[in-house]
Scaffold this motif. Structure first.
Motif, PDB file in Angstrom:
ATOM      1  N   PHE A 326      37.627  17.618   2.044  1.00 28.10           N
ATOM      2  CA  PHE A 326      36.879  18.780   1.583  1.00 28.10           C
ATOM      3  C   PHE A 326      36.303  18.470   0.209  1.00 28.10           C
ATOM      4  CE2 PHE A 326      40.524  21.031   3.832  1.00 28.10           C
ATOM      5  CZ  PHE A 326      39.809  21.277   4.995  1.00 28.10           C
ATOM      6  N   GLN A 327      35.062  18.888  -0.023  1.00 31.68           N
ATOM      7  CA  GLN A 327      34.467  18.857  -1.357  1.00 31.68           C
ATOM      8  C   GLN A 327      33.873  20.237  -1.628  1.00 31.68           C
ATOM      9  OE1 GLN A 327      32.407  14.942  -2.555  1.00 31.68           O
ATOM     10  NE2 GLN A 327      32.152  14.965  -0.332  1.00 31.68           N
ATOM     11  N   LEU A 343      34.991  27.238  -8.249  1.00 33.79           N
ATOM     12  CA  LEU A 343      35.906  26.104  -8.152  1.00 33.79           C
ATOM     13  C   LEU A 343      35.175  24.828  -7.750  1.00 33.79           C
ATOM     14  CD1 LEU A 343      38.773  27.850  -6.126  1.00 33.79           C
ATOM     15  CD2 LEU A 343      38.606  27.591  -8.605  1.00 33.79           C
ATOM     16  N   ASN A 344      35.553  23.736  -8.396  1.00 31.90           N
ATOM     17  CA  ASN A 344      35.094  22.406  -8.003  1.00 31.90           C
ATOM     18  C   ASN A 344      36.327  21.606  -7.614  1.00 31.90           C
ATOM     19  OD1 ASN A 344      32.243  22.782  -8.682  1.00 31.90           O
ATOM     20  ND2 ASN A 344      32.937  22.797 -10.810  1.00 31.90           N
ATOM     21  N   LEU A 345      36.493  21.358  -6.322  1.00 27.37           N
ATOM     22  CA  LEU A 345      37.705  20.712  -5.814  1.00 27.37           C
ATOM     23  C   LEU A 345      37.326  19.555  -4.896  1.00 27.37           C
ATOM     24  CD1 LEU A 345      39.664  23.948  -4.802  1.00 27.37           C
ATOM     25  CD2 LEU A 345      40.052  22.580  -6.862  1.00 27.37           C
ATOM     26  N   VAL A 346      38.126  18.488  -4.971  1.00 30.32           N
ATOM     27  CA  VAL A 346      37.939  17.350  -4.079  1.00 30.32           C
ATOM     28  C   VAL A 346      39.281  17.007  -3.446  1.00 30.32           C
ATOM     29  CG1 VAL A 346      37.301  14.917  -3.889  1.00 30.32           C
ATOM     30  CG2 VAL A 346      36.037  16.416  -5.453  1.00 30.32           C
ATOM     31  N   PHE A 347      39.296  16.918  -2.123  1.00 26.78           N
ATOM     32  CA  PHE A 347      40.496  16.558  -1.361  1.00 26.78           C
ATOM     33  C   PHE A 347      40.131  15.341  -0.511  1.00 26.78           C
ATOM     34  CE2 PHE A 347      43.234  17.895   2.499  1.00 26.78           C
ATOM     35  CZ  PHE A 347      44.288  17.092   2.082  1.00 26.78           C
ATOM     36  N   LYS A 368      41.683  29.088   3.881  1.00 25.24           N
ATOM     37  CA  LYS A 368      40.769  29.539   4.940  1.00 25.24           C
ATOM     38  C   LYS A 368      39.306  29.291   4.560  1.00 25.24           C
ATOM     39  CE  LYS A 368      43.791  33.030   7.016  1.00 25.24           C
ATOM     40  NZ  LYS A 368      43.983  34.452   7.353  1.00 25.24           N
ATOM     41  N   SER A 369      39.006  29.396   3.272  1.00 30.73           N
ATOM     42  CA  SER A 369      37.634  29.137   2.823  1.00 30.73           C
ATOM     43  C   SER A 369      37.287  27.662   2.961  1.00 30.73           C
ATOM     44  CB  SER A 369      37.473  29.585   1.367  1.00 30.73           C
ATOM     45  OG  SER A 369      37.706  30.970   1.224  1.00 30.73           O
ATOM     46  N   LEU A 370      38.233  26.776   2.608  1.00 23.50           N
ATOM     47  CA  LEU A 370      37.991  25.335   2.727  1.00 23.50           C
ATOM     48  C   LEU A 370      37.791  24.936   4.182  1.00 23.50           C
ATOM     49  CD1 LEU A 370      40.591  23.957   0.133  1.00 23.50           C
ATOM     50  CD2 LEU A 370      38.098  23.981  -0.112  1.00 23.50           C
TER      51      LEU A 370
END
Length: 514
Positions: A326-327, A343-347, A368-370
């Motif tokens: 996910f980005q 939010l700025n997230l990197v998985f 749930k959003s990701l």
């Protein structure tokens, strides 16, 4: 002083027995941990002693005028009620006394001398009661508990019906603690709290003057607040002095002694039977053989309890996904309004990440959003290539009339019945669990059904929302090992540091994302 007497309690669901001829007394001031494997009947016990369930047999007797407090998540909260309104309900009796005082003052205008004297005496008694209970500083007391449990974060003037289920549960827990009943019944309260609030609850219970019974699979927490253990096992409830670790030591010793006695008795039985068989036909030794046979017939046979199935979790890996799972850029999550800043997230592939933070502030919404299960309010989420996501939800809808056998078979129709039963047995469910309706199973047993569904498909990403909730220590240990061994990526919401510390690659603190 005895607060509760339980006599000859027997109860079951259908042909599945839960308790058999259980008796015990609960004494004033006892701090009890109610422990046992998933499905042994801990929550059923709570429902019986609070009158929500009627036992098949036996008697439940509370002492007179004992105030019992139980966290009831089904309490009706009406639209328009604020958080403060709900917390003030803990002192309804005192507010009624205040209203009566005001009513008496109105009556005094037309009272004769004798009536005036009676009214003045009643007002004095009521006023004394209010002062004893610090009635005029109630709001300060409410604010103190609300702050300690993080309830003030929701806004004390917020409409409770607009809050999440987790937030409402935390408010009801705060209300229950404010009531300070003679006996407090808590069913896994740490499931709803983050680390800071668990620490406060620990101190509160350590200093609680009245009695409580606590169901918890959080062993470090349990050890620090209880001085007695009630162990629910094999249809009975046994009492042990001390904390959980001390109970385990004594229980292991008792089991070893029982096994040794069993082995000695089995040898004695074999010797007696051998003597009887060799000598019953001979006239000279027939009387001795008959004597040995009588001894055999009168012997109280020691029985060892069957070994309970230990769950074994194992998650299958799917094909390797792309580098990024996910980005998220500028992601705003929520329903009617954003719960966080953008939010700025990197998985990334093969990462194992734990998400921590207070209950009810949006961690589930983030998951749930990701995954795209709910739309973002702003920003975007880019999912990687070749994702096979396995999602473990924190809770599922109640009232499921399917059996575990039917639920798994419907999902995997290519399996035969023996294979479905073997899959359910692997996660620690017995034949009676497998053939019972899911709605009558314990929270831990229901979680094992969901894990079974997850385990029998291949995934390269596991998204887990509070997977340890309701699981007993054996199940938690097995789950932890399986997740450590899993070759794919893991994104997990969890409130138990003992579970995730030491094997996750990173921790996202949700409180810092707000």
């Amino acid at each position: 002083m005895s607060l509760l007497d339980v006599s000859n309690l027997t109860h079951g669901f259908g042909d599945r027995a839960i308790f058999e001829d259980v008796s015990f007394r609960l004494l004033k001031g006892e701090h009890i941990g109610l422990v046992g494997a998933n499905g042994e009947g801990k929550s059923t016990f709570m429902n019986i002693v609070t009158g929500k369930l009627q036992p098949d047999e036996g008697k439940i007797e509370w002492a007179k005028r004992v105030k019992v407090g139980y966290l009831d998540q089904h309490t009706v909260l009406k639209p328009g009620m604020t958080v403060r309104d709900v917390l003030r309900m803990a002192f309804d009796d005192l507010f009624k006394d205040e209203a009566r005082i005001n009513e008496i003052y109105m009556q005094m205008g037309d009272a004769d001398d004798q009536t005036m004297a009676d009214l003045m005496e009643e007002v004095g008694d009521l006023q004394e009661g209010l002062e004893v209970h610090d009635f005029y500083s109630l709001d300060a007391k409410i604010d103190e508990v609300a702050q300690a449990l993080g309830v003030t974060d929701f806004g004390m003037d917020s409409d409770v019906t607009a809050l999440s289920g987790g937030q409402r549960t935390k408010i009801l827990l705060a209300k229950l603690l404010l009531e300070k009943p003679d006996i407090l019944l808590l069913d896994e309260p740490t499931n709803y709290l983050d680390a800071e609030h668990i620490e406060w609850l620990k101190r509160y219970l350590q200093n609680y003057d009245n009695a409580f019974i606590l169901i918890s699979h959080d062993i470090p927490f349990l050890n620090q607040v209880v001085n007695l253990i009630y162990h629910v096992d094999n249809l009975h409830i046994d009492r042990y002095a001390g904390d959980y670790d001390q109970f385990q030591e004594v229980y292991a010793m008792k089991q070893a002694q029982l096994e040794a006695a069993y082995n000695r008795q089995q040898k004695e039985i074999a010797d007696l039977k051998d003597f009887v068989n060799r000598n019953k036909a001979r006239v000279a030794t027939r009387n001795m053989a008959m004597s040995r046979q009588k001894k055999l017939d009168k012997m109280d046979i020691i029985e060892l309890k069957g070994e309970k199935p230990k769950p074994k979790f194992n998650f299958k890996s799917a094909r390797t996904p792309g580098r990024f799972i996910f980005q998220a850029e500028g992601l705003e999550i929520g329903y009617d309004f954003p719960l966080t800043k953008p939010l700025n997230l990197v998985f990334e592939r093969n990462q194992k990440i734990a998400i921590i933070g207070a209950n009810g502030i949006g961690k589930t919404t983030l998951l749930k959003s990701l995954m795209g299960l709910i739309p973002a309010l702003g920003g975007q989420v880019e999912q990687g290539d070749y994702l096979e996501i396995g999602y473990f939800e924190q809770e599922t809808a109640s009232g499921n009339r399917q059996t575990p056998l039917e639920a798994v078979w419907d999902t995997f129709p290519a399996l035969n019945q023996a294979e479905v039963r073997a899959a359910l047995a692997q996660v620690g469910l017995t034949a009676k669990h497998i053939d019972s309706q899911i709605q009558v199973l314990s929270g831990g047993e229901q979680a094992k059904v969901r894990f079974c569904l997850l385990m029998n498909q291949e995934h390269n990403v596991l998204v887990l929302d509070e997977p340890t909730n309701h699981l007993d220590p054996d199940a938690k240990d097995s789950l932890k090992t399986a997740l450590q061994d899993y070759k794919g990526s893991i994104l997990m919401v969890c409130h138990e540091p003992d579970f995730y510390e030491g094997w996750v690659d990173d921790i996202w603190d949700f409180n810092q994302l707000l």
